[in-house]
Structure formats: structure tokens, C-alpha cells
Design an enzyme around this catalytic site. Sequence first.
Site, short mmCIF file in Angstrom:
data_model
loop_
_atom_site.label_atom_id
_atom_site.label_comp_id
_atom_site.label_asym_id
_atom_site.label_seq_id
_atom_site.Cartn_x
_atom_site.Cartn_y
_atom_site.Cartn_z
N LYS A 111 16.21 65.03 17.82
CA LYS A 111 15.29 66.20 18.72
C LYS A 111 15.18 67.85 17.89
O LYS A 111 16.72 68.54 17.23
CB LYS A 111 15.70 66.51 20.00
CG LYS A 111 15.13 65.11 20.76
CD LYS A 111 14.20 64.50 20.60
CE LYS A 111 13.79 63.26 21.38
NZ LYS A 111 12.10 62.87 20.58
N LYS A 218 6.15 52.68 21.12
CA LYS A 218 6.52 52.30 22.83
C LYS A 218 5.78 51.59 23.57
O LYS A 218 4.79 51.54 24.28
CB LYS A 218 6.83 53.24 23.08
CG LYS A 218 7.59 54.35 22.67
CD LYS A 218 7.63 55.88 23.10
CE LYS A 218 8.90 56.71 21.89
NZ LYS A 218 8.70 57.70 22.93
#
Length: 333
Positions: A111, A218
Site C-alpha cells: 500500500k 472482487k
Amino acid sequence: MSTTPLPPFADVLATARVVALPLAAPFRGIRTREAVVFEGPRGWTEFSPFAEYPDAEAATWLAGALDFGWRPTPPAVRDVVAVNATVPAVPASDVARILARYDGCRTAKVKVAEAGQTLADDVARVRAVRDEMGPEGRVRIDANAAWNVDEAERAIHALAEFDLEYVEQPCAEVDELAELRERIGYLDIPVAADESVRKAADPLLVARAGAADILVIKAQPLGGVHAALDLVAQAGLPAVVSSALDTSIGLSMGAALAAALPQLDFDCGLGTASLFTADVVASPLIARGGVVSLERPRPSSTDLDRVAADDERRDWWLARLRRCYDLLEVTRG
């Protein structure tokens, strides 16, 4: 959304449990991940849109949960799914500790672009990951749409020395992704789209616009395993399956999707149970030898009691579940 008839809400509510899983490190600004889990005829499933998401968006997540609980999963074309480690926006000094939680993973997603941090923080973190992974490891970054085009170009240029596999959602808008992809073409670093797929009114726009090389999909946010498979088929781009910091139940939904994809060239972001210090089952769906199995977790009452949310949060989630169910009922007529 699917037009499959909804199960009665009483059937959903009968086994519904609200859970709160503690994290080993802050992620997306949270330290506890909340979810509703419940059992359908096909097994346990999960409803876990992030708290800030409006009901209209969250209802699609519920469609995904119902799809997994009430419909057969598509046939699997692989027995296990290779997964990546996920490194939150931690200090570089914490990288080794985070990576140690993932057994045998050859890929790490890092991240970057965290609010309140600098590009120097990102460079230090990615460098630490590269040092831990070694030259054979794969390193990808995820900016969660935080940069504008100029910021993204500068950051990717600064991080390119770490041999990036791809950069995920560097900018928010599809036209920004397309422009950035042209600007950094000389670096030969692919652009992957996540939010531009799962949060878009038209999830195929990013593919039609030539704004991404890879789709990050997802299952739950796209309305379920079947809807996600259909999206990939229509988009015609390589796909990598990821999670939304799901419990082991939600991760099994993602694993079912990844197992059914005709082509899967990338390690998937389905190892995030390693970021929890407790889960909905005694044996979480974590990476072992760099892969996760296709097992479908079956939590016991004891397991669920151990991670039960408090009464206030339980009531909040069950009210949200009801509202989202009502929205789906209207949508499906």
C-alpha cells in the site's frame, strides 16, 4: 445484479452473526474489521461492505453474499490459488514483521499514497519489501486512487527501480488512468484497475477505454462469483482476484472465483486473513506454501462468540442488512 429470486429475509437472518476481527496493523485507517456472516444452503457466506459505503453500493455486496450462499459455485479449473502478501502503509521497519505472517508467498502488494505520508515513506517501504522478497520476488503497489496524474507519474518513476509487477489504481478516474498509461509506457509497468471496476456505474468502461492492462476483481462488491466471471469474460483483459479485507468466509468466496477463472496469470490478494489476530474459524484460510485451498470454512458457535461484535455494532449491521435486502427486493421486482 442477478435476477435470481431472493431467499426470504428470515432465512438470512436466522443464522446471521455480526463479527469484529482485530487487525495486527492498521489497514485503511481501521483496526477492527466488521462483517455479517450467515449460512445458506450452499454454505457460509459474508456481507461486509465498509462502513462508510452507502446502502445502494452495499446492496451489491449483499447480492454477492447471497449468490455464494444460495447458488452452486462454478466448476473449479485449479485445486489451489497462489496468493500475495499484503503490506499495509506501515513504516519500513515493520515490513519484515508483516511479511513473516505470510508463508511462502512469492508476491507482495504494498500500500502506498497513504494520507499523511510522503513519497519518501512509500519509497522506503517498497525498498524494504524488495529487500525482503529478493530479486526473484514480485512486488506490486496499490495507491487506492489517491494520486492525480502528475503525482502518479512522479511516484511510479521513483518506485520503478524496485521492478514493479504492476501499479494498482494509481488515479481515480478512467481518463486519468488512460493518460497515465500513455505517460509511463516507456517504463513497461502495467496499470491495474480496481475501484474503476468495482465502484463504477459501468465496470467495463475502463477496459473499453484502454485505460488498464489488468483488472482487479472482487467477488462480493461485483455482485458475486457468477457476475464477476461474466465481467472478466466481457472485458477481455487479464484479471487478478483480490479481497476487501474479508474474513476467512469471504476469502473462500474469492478463492472460488479465482479457481473458476479460465486464465489466471497473477497471484491473488486472498491471503489477508494473515492480517487478523483472530478470525471466524479456529483454522483461518491463510497462505500455506504461498497458496490457499478451496475449502469452505464452517464456523462453530464458539468461533463466532469469540469474535462477536458488541450489541450496538450488531444492531447497526443487522439494520443495514435489512435495508440492503429491501433495496435488492425492489431491484429484482
